[in-house]
Write a protein that holds these residues in place. Structure first.
Motif, PDB file in Angstrom:
ATOM      1  N   THR A   1      26.359  33.411  37.021  1.00 22.83           N
ATOM      2  CA  THR A   1      26.123  33.470  35.581  1.00 22.83           C
ATOM      3  C   THR A   1      26.440  34.885  35.110  1.00 22.83           C
ATOM      4  O   THR A   1      26.334  35.855  35.870  1.00 22.83           O
ATOM      5  CB  THR A   1      24.661  33.134  35.230  1.00 22.83           C
ATOM      6  OG1 THR A   1      23.792  34.113  35.825  1.00 22.83           O
ATOM      7  CG2 THR A   1      24.285  31.739  35.715  1.00 22.83           C
ATOM      8  N   PHE A   2      26.822  34.975  33.847  1.00 19.11           N
ATOM      9  CA  PHE A   2      27.149  36.278  33.270  1.00 19.11           C
ATOM     10  C   PHE A   2      26.778  36.245  31.803  1.00 19.11           C
ATOM     11  O   PHE A   2      27.243  35.401  31.037  1.00 19.11           O
ATOM     12  CB  PHE A   2      28.642  36.569  33.430  1.00 19.11           C
ATOM     13  CG  PHE A   2      29.010  38.013  33.207  1.00 19.11           C
ATOM     14  CD1 PHE A   2      28.733  38.966  34.169  1.00 19.11           C
ATOM     15  CD2 PHE A   2      29.626  38.409  32.027  1.00 19.11           C
ATOM     16  CE1 PHE A   2      29.077  40.298  33.971  1.00 19.11           C
ATOM     17  CE2 PHE A   2      29.970  39.728  31.824  1.00 19.11           C
ATOM     18  CZ  PHE A   2      29.693  40.683  32.802  1.00 19.11           C
TER      19      PHE A   2
ATOM     20  N   LEU B   1      37.622  35.435  33.283  1.00 21.76           N
ATOM     21  CA  LEU B   1      36.451  35.219  34.132  1.00 21.76           C
ATOM     22  C   LEU B   1      36.476  33.850  34.799  1.00 21.76           C
ATOM     23  O   LEU B   1      36.106  33.724  35.979  1.00 21.76           O
ATOM     24  CB  LEU B   1      35.173  35.395  33.317  1.00 21.76           C
ATOM     25  CG  LEU B   1      34.931  36.800  32.747  1.00 21.76           C
ATOM     26  CD1 LEU B   1      33.560  36.882  32.097  1.00 21.76           C
ATOM     27  CD2 LEU B   1      35.066  37.866  33.823  1.00 21.76           C
ATOM     28  N   ARG B   2      36.916  32.830  34.091  1.00 19.91           N
ATOM     29  CA  ARG B   2      36.920  31.487  34.687  1.00 19.91           C
ATOM     30  C   ARG B   2      38.028  31.331  35.724  1.00 19.91           C
ATOM     31  O   ARG B   2      37.888  30.541  36.664  1.00 19.91           O
ATOM     32  CB  ARG B   2      37.033  30.426  33.589  1.00 19.91           C
ATOM     33  CG  ARG B   2      35.805  30.380  32.694  1.00 19.91           C
ATOM     34  CD  ARG B   2      35.785  29.180  31.774  1.00 19.91           C
ATOM     35  NE  ARG B   2      34.707  29.273  30.815  1.00 19.91           N
ATOM     36  CZ  ARG B   2      33.413  29.021  31.079  1.00 19.91           C
ATOM     37  NH1 ARG B   2      33.071  28.660  32.304  1.00 19.91           N
ATOM     38  NH2 ARG B   2      32.495  29.136  30.139  1.00 19.91           N
ATOM     39  N   ASP B   3      39.129  32.065  35.552  1.00 19.94           N
ATOM     40  CA  ASP B   3      40.176  32.026  36.580  1.00 19.94           C
ATOM     41  C   ASP B   3      39.673  32.612  37.892  1.00 19.94           C
ATOM     42  O   ASP B   3      39.991  32.113  38.975  1.00 19.94           O
ATOM     43  CB  ASP B   3      41.406  32.812  36.108  1.00 19.94           C
ATOM     44  CG  ASP B   3      42.239  32.042  35.097  1.00 19.94           C
ATOM     45  OD1 ASP B   3      41.953  30.846  34.888  1.00 19.94           O
ATOM     46  OD2 ASP B   3      43.169  32.637  34.515  1.00 19.94           O
TER      47      ASP B   3
ATOM     48  N   LEU C   1      31.221  41.773  36.461  1.00 16.38           N
ATOM     49  CA  LEU C   1      31.344  42.959  35.613  1.00 16.38           C
ATOM     50  C   LEU C   1      32.498  43.835  36.078  1.00 16.38           C
ATOM     51  O   LEU C   1      33.284  44.345  35.254  1.00 16.38           O
ATOM     52  CB  LEU C   1      30.038  43.750  35.636  1.00 16.38           C
ATOM     53  CG  LEU C   1      30.069  45.113  34.941  1.00 16.38           C
ATOM     54  CD1 LEU C   1      30.343  44.952  33.450  1.00 16.38           C
ATOM     55  CD2 LEU C   1      28.755  45.863  35.172  1.00 16.38           C
ATOM     56  N   LYS C   2      32.627  44.031  37.383  1.00 13.35           N
ATOM     57  CA  LYS C   2      33.705  44.866  37.917  1.00 13.35           C
ATOM     58  C   LYS C   2      35.065  44.330  37.497  1.00 13.35           C
ATOM     59  O   LYS C   2      35.952  45.105  37.093  1.00 13.35           O
ATOM     60  CB  LYS C   2      33.598  44.921  39.448  1.00 13.35           C
ATOM     61  CG  LYS C   2      34.627  45.818  40.101  1.00 13.35           C
ATOM     62  CD  LYS C   2      34.416  45.883  41.608  1.00 13.35           C
ATOM     63  CE  LYS C   2      35.456  46.796  42.263  1.00 13.35           C
ATOM     64  NZ  LYS C   2      35.267  46.869  43.742  1.00 13.35           N
ATOM     65  N   LEU C   3      35.235  43.015  37.564  1.00 15.29           N
ATOM     66  CA  LEU C   3      36.499  42.412  37.139  1.00 15.29           C
ATOM     67  C   LEU C   3      36.726  42.634  35.647  1.00 15.29           C
ATOM     68  O   LEU C   3      37.835  43.007  35.221  1.00 15.29           O
ATOM     69  CB  LEU C   3      36.487  40.911  37.442  1.00 15.29           C
ATOM     70  CG  LEU C   3      37.682  40.125  36.896  1.00 15.29           C
ATOM     71  CD1 LEU C   3      38.972  40.566  37.575  1.00 15.29           C
ATOM     72  CD2 LEU C   3      37.470  38.628  37.061  1.00 15.29           C
TER      73      LEU C   3
ATOM     74  N   ALA D   1      40.043  45.837  31.047  1.00 13.45           N
ATOM     75  CA  ALA D   1      39.806  46.340  29.694  1.00 13.45           C
ATOM     76  C   ALA D   1      41.099  46.523  28.919  1.00 13.45           C
ATOM     77  O   ALA D   1      41.189  46.192  27.735  1.00 13.45           O
ATOM     78  CB  ALA D   1      39.043  47.671  29.757  1.00 13.45           C
ATOM     79  N   GLY D   2      42.147  47.034  29.577  1.00 13.24           N
ATOM     80  CA  GLY D   2      43.414  47.233  28.893  1.00 13.24           C
ATOM     81  C   GLY D   2      44.032  45.930  28.449  1.00 13.24           C
ATOM     82  O   GLY D   2      44.542  45.836  27.322  1.00 13.24           O
ATOM     83  N   ARG D   3      43.988  44.900  29.290  1.00 10.21           N
ATOM     84  CA  ARG D   3      44.545  43.616  28.916  1.00 10.21           C
ATOM     85  C   ARG D   3      43.772  42.989  27.757  1.00 10.21           C
ATOM     86  O   ARG D   3      44.347  42.395  26.851  1.00 10.21           O
ATOM     87  CB  ARG D   3      44.519  42.659  30.117  1.00 10.21           C
ATOM     88  CG  ARG D   3      45.065  41.279  29.792  1.00 10.21           C
ATOM     89  CD  ARG D   3      44.887  40.292  30.946  1.00 10.21           C
ATOM     90  NE  ARG D   3      45.648  40.721  32.124  1.00 10.21           N
ATOM     91  CZ  ARG D   3      45.717  39.981  33.238  1.00 10.21           C
ATOM     92  NH1 ARG D   3      45.066  38.834  33.314  1.00 10.21           N
ATOM     93  NH2 ARG D   3      46.425  40.423  34.253  1.00 10.21           N
TER      94      ARG D   3
END
Length: 297
Positions: free
Chosen positions: A94-95, A115-117, A282-284, A289-291
């Motif tokens: 969960t996030f 995130l889902r990928d 979170l790390k992912l 962030a740039g994308r």
């Protein structure tokens, strides 16, 4: 013995500036009972924390020192509770993700895909609120991350910039300034001008700094709390405002925007998170962030 409820009562009275208001509107208890709790706390601490007068309650120097630590103690207690609740939940990832109101329109589709990928079956818990509210939720570990403004007095949070938004002037589409390609600060000094309220402190501060640099002592006629409120007030009173440029996508045809002439004020959108959060999700998110900035543009 000092208990968390004593801290909660003390903070409520300090924020309200009144025992009666705190008792009736915040704590839903009787004023005599609240007074007794405060006396018990002062006896436990060993110093007077508040003075009571005809005009309300004021903190003593000891009370002011105690207040900051009391707030932090409550935050840490709530964070501990949230950590325990998360540990007891099933293993499904969960996030909890927050957005300042409106930002999710441009960001959420790409965030959701990323995130889902990487984490099939992940449960995303989404919320939208003012930036200070999101900061408190991050401090209490009720959110894993939030797209928001950088907030003061949040030492436990870390930030990564997603994009920088220019501010624009906003006014009715048939306003005299609508015929111009750009608008300068001195062109709005005689207009009815509205300022973002303290619920959006970052944007408010940028607007005030912009006019200060232009040598203008801004005296706003009113404050607005969100984009919907801004639309209503601008439409009904033909006022002028400054808002982040991305809000233009929410405005009706009766309201238009114009870029700022010269020194353009800007405000950053960041991903904020608690420094102790080691979530791989979170790390992912931080690594992309740039994308995300490109998708939001």
């Amino acid at each position: 013995m000092m208990e968390l409820r004593h801290l909660r009562y003390f903070i409520a009275v300090a924020d309200a500036g009144s025992l009666t208001v705190a008792a009736e509107q915040k704590l839903h208890t009787s004023q005599p009972s609240l007074s007794r709790q405060i006396r018990d706390l002062e006896q436990e601490v060993g110093v007077q924390l508040m003075t009571r007068g005809a005009h309300g309650v004021e903190l003593t120097s000891a009370g002011k020192a105690f207040l900051d630590h009391a707030r932090m103690a409550l935050l840490q207690a709530e964070a501990a509770k949230e950590a325990a609740l998360r540990a007891a939940r099933p293993a499904r990832p969960t996030f909890a993700l927050g957005f300042i109101s409106g930002a999710e329109i441009g960001l959420l589709p790409e965030v959701d895909r990323v995130l889902r990928d990487a984490f099939p079956g992940i449960e995303l818990r989404l919320s939208s609120d003012y930036s200070p509210v999101l900061a408190r939720a991050l401090m209490r570990r009720r959110l894993d991350a939030a797209f928001m403004r950088q907030e003061d007095n949040a030492a436990d949070l870390a930030y990564r910039r997603v994009r920088t938004d220019p501010l624009v002037f906003v006014f009715p589409s048939d306003h005299r300034l609508a015929s111009q390609a750009t608008v300068a600060a001195n062109e709005v000094v005689n207009e009815t001008f509205y300022l973002p309220s303290r619920s959006a402190p970052a944007v408010r501060r940028v607007v005030l700094d912009y006019f200060s640099r232009a040598g203008i002592d801004l005296k706003p006629d009113h404050e607005v709390h969100n984009v919907v409120h801004a639309i209503s007030m601008i439409t009904s009173t033909r006022a002028v405002m400054m808002l982040p440029a991305y809000t233009a996508r929410y405005l009706p045809e009766s309201i238009t925007t114009r870029p700022v002439h010269g020194d353009v004020p800007t405000v950053d959108l960041v991903i904020a998170h608690h420094k102790a959060n080691a979530s791989p999700v979170l790390k992912l998110l931080l690594s992309r962030a740039g994308r995300l900035a490109g998708a939001a543009s």
